[in-house]
Write a protein that holds these residues in place. Structure first.
Motif, mmCIF file in Angstrom:
data_model
loop_
_atom_site.group_PDB
_atom_site.id
_atom_site.type_symbol
_atom_site.label_atom_id
_atom_site.label_comp_id
_atom_site.label_asym_id
_atom_site.label_seq_id
_atom_site.Cartn_x
_atom_site.Cartn_y
_atom_site.Cartn_z
ATOM 1 N N ALA A 27 1.172 4.051 -2.961
ATOM 2 C CA ALA A 27 0.773 5.433 -2.700
ATOM 3 C C ALA A 27 1.903 6.406 -3.038
ATOM 4 C CB ALA A 27 0.382 5.578 -1.240
ATOM 5 N N GLU A 28 3.141 5.965 -2.924
ATOM 6 C CA GLU A 28 4.273 6.870 -3.107
ATOM 7 C C GLU A 28 4.849 6.830 -4.525
ATOM 8 O OE1 GLU A 28 5.745 6.723 1.583
ATOM 9 O OE2 GLU A 28 6.920 5.698 0.038
ATOM 10 N N ALA A 45 -0.681 3.174 8.210
ATOM 11 C CA ALA A 45 0.196 2.122 7.687
ATOM 12 C C ALA A 45 1.658 2.520 7.853
ATOM 13 C CB ALA A 45 -0.132 1.851 6.221
ATOM 14 N N LEU A 91 0.832 -1.199 0.000
ATOM 15 C CA LEU A 91 0.000 0.000 0.000
ATOM 16 C C LEU A 91 0.876 1.262 0.000
ATOM 17 C CD1 LEU A 91 -2.672 1.623 0.502
ATOM 18 C CD2 LEU A 91 -2.180 1.332 2.944
ATOM 19 N N ILE A 92 1.887 1.276 0.851
ATOM 20 C CA ILE A 92 2.744 2.457 0.963
ATOM 21 C C ILE A 92 3.490 2.711 -0.340
ATOM 22 C CG2 ILE A 92 4.803 3.350 2.126
ATOM 23 C CD1 ILE A 92 3.801 1.852 4.661
ATOM 24 N N GLY A 107 -8.176 5.657 1.732
ATOM 25 C CA GLY A 107 -6.783 5.274 1.552
ATOM 26 C C GLY A 107 -5.815 6.297 2.131
ATOM 27 N N GLN A 108 -6.146 7.572 1.991
ATOM 28 C CA GLN A 108 -5.288 8.624 2.533
ATOM 29 C C GLN A 108 -5.218 8.545 4.059
ATOM 30 O OE1 GLN A 108 -6.711 12.349 0.985
ATOM 31 N NE2 GLN A 108 -6.334 11.778 -1.149
ATOM 32 N N LEU A 166 -4.707 7.460 -4.088
ATOM 33 C CA LEU A 166 -5.406 7.016 -2.888
ATOM 34 C C LEU A 166 -6.807 7.599 -2.828
ATOM 35 C CD1 LEU A 166 -2.555 7.392 -0.230
ATOM 36 C CD2 LEU A 166 -3.564 5.243 -1.009
ATOM 37 N N LEU A 200 -9.129 1.437 -1.241
ATOM 38 C CA LEU A 200 -8.066 2.333 -0.795
ATOM 39 C C LEU A 200 -7.508 3.166 -1.945
ATOM 40 C CD1 LEU A 200 -6.162 -0.166 1.564
ATOM 41 C CD2 LEU A 200 -7.827 1.606 2.208
ATOM 42 N N TYR A 240 -3.265 5.309 4.927
ATOM 43 C CA TYR A 240 -1.848 5.411 4.539
ATOM 44 C C TYR A 240 -0.998 5.909 5.715
ATOM 45 C CZ TYR A 240 2.309 7.606 2.466
ATOM 46 O OH TYR A 240 3.587 8.012 2.191
ATOM 47 N N ARG A 241 -1.497 6.937 6.425
ATOM 48 C CA ARG A 241 -0.733 7.470 7.560
ATOM 49 C C ARG A 241 -0.582 6.429 8.667
ATOM 50 N NH1 ARG A 241 -3.725 12.151 6.025
ATOM 51 N NH2 ARG A 241 -5.377 11.672 7.541
#
Length: 308
Positions: A13-14, A68, A9-10, A61-62, A57, A47, A65-66
């Motif tokens: 997202a990045e 996670a 996921l991370i 998901g946003q 995201l 997500l 994300y934090r």
């Protein structure tokens, strides 16, 4: 939910695409997508917004994300702590010692070293004399605390930590108890109760005491507690280390120094080399310095540079 799913996921997202996220994690893009889909199913909401070309995201998901990021960071911190613990156990300086730490007030020195050098762990094992030098020779110990006459063959680096001397232990009404000091030959007619034959103190006594008609008037060997009880009861006399009387009660027993005085200090012995060489040198130097400062140079040789 797994940490592998959180990392997927991370990364997604990045990075701009799932493909780029998969490359970052050294996995295929389908495998990464499956992990994220499983995570979404477990959480019960999407997500990522899949209506766009790039990985974006969703609102949920946003938020997740934090969390996670925090979970993965805490997992890594825990793993790092465990790794440091593993390395510390492997790198701990191993100290072997005779049962003499209490009477020579050496434990506070180790506690102070632990306070000042938390990065250098150590273990202390109390053993009898035969096991002590055998352990040093075999590499089981990096440092040992022993009597000076146990380390006189020149193979090891040796430094005085605490002074001690052999004294005569006499029943309180013994004629020699009126003397300021006792000569070893004056004990030739006495019944002797000495420490066990496998100790360096016993071997020193044998060298000091003269034989009479080819033998010494030995009564028996015993532990210190039994020796003091026997001497107090008038069964005989003994030769013991002065430091023993700081931890063992001795009512009915009078101690007198020998003439000439017989010194047998406690020494720190180090075998050069080994994977813990630097840590062992640091601990050895600290103990020597602290002992010298505590004794004001009276009981400890100040030149401890040979250990550094």
């Amino acid at each position: 939910m797994t940490f592998e799913q959180l990392r997927c996921l991370i990364a997604a997202a990045e990075e701009e695409t799932f493909f780029a996220a998969a490359e970052r994690l050294n996995m295929t893009q389908p495998a990464l997508s499956k992990q994220i889909i499983r995570l979404e199913r477990e959480l019960g909401m999407p997500l990522f917004d899949r209506t766009r070309r790039r990985a974006a995201l969703s609102e949920a998901g946003q938020l997740f994300y934090r969390d996670a990021l925090a979970l993965v960071r805490r997992q890594q911190e825990a793993l790092d702590r465990l790794e440091r613990c593993r390395l510390a156990r492997r790198a701990a300086v191993r100290v072997g010692t005779l049962p003499l730490l209490a009477q020579h007030r050496l434990l506070p020195l180790f506690r102070e070293f632990e306070r000042q050098h938390p990065e250098i762990p150590f273990t202390i094992e109390e053993v009898e004399e035969a096991a002590l030098l055998a352990g040093l020779e075999a590499g089981g110990y990096d440092l040992v605390l022993a009597r000076q006459n146990m380390a006189e063959d020149g193979r090891y680096l040796c430094q005085t930590l605490s002074g001690d001397e052999l004294v005569a232990a006499l029943p309180e009404h013994h004629p020699l108890s009126e003397r300021d000091a006792v000569r070893p030959e004056e004990l030739a007619e006495e019944k002797l109760i000495l420490m066990h034959r496998n100790t360096s103190v016993y071997r020193l006594c044998v060298r000091l005491l003269p034989e009479k008609e080819g033998r010494r008037p030995m009564l028996r060997n015993a532990r210190i507690e039994s020796i003091l009880s026997a001497v107090a009861a008038g069964e005989g006399v003994s030769l013991l280390m002065r430091s023993s009387f700081t931890v063992f009660s001795s009512p009915g027993v009078v101690i007198r120094p020998l003439q000439p005085r017989v010194s047998l200090p406690v020494v720190l012995v180090r075998r050069p080399g080994g994977e813990r060489e630097e840590s062992a040198r640091t601990l050895a130097g600290f103990l020597c310095q602290a002992a010298a400062e505590r004794c004001g140079g009276q009981e400890t040789v100040l030149d401890y540079s040979q250990l550094l």
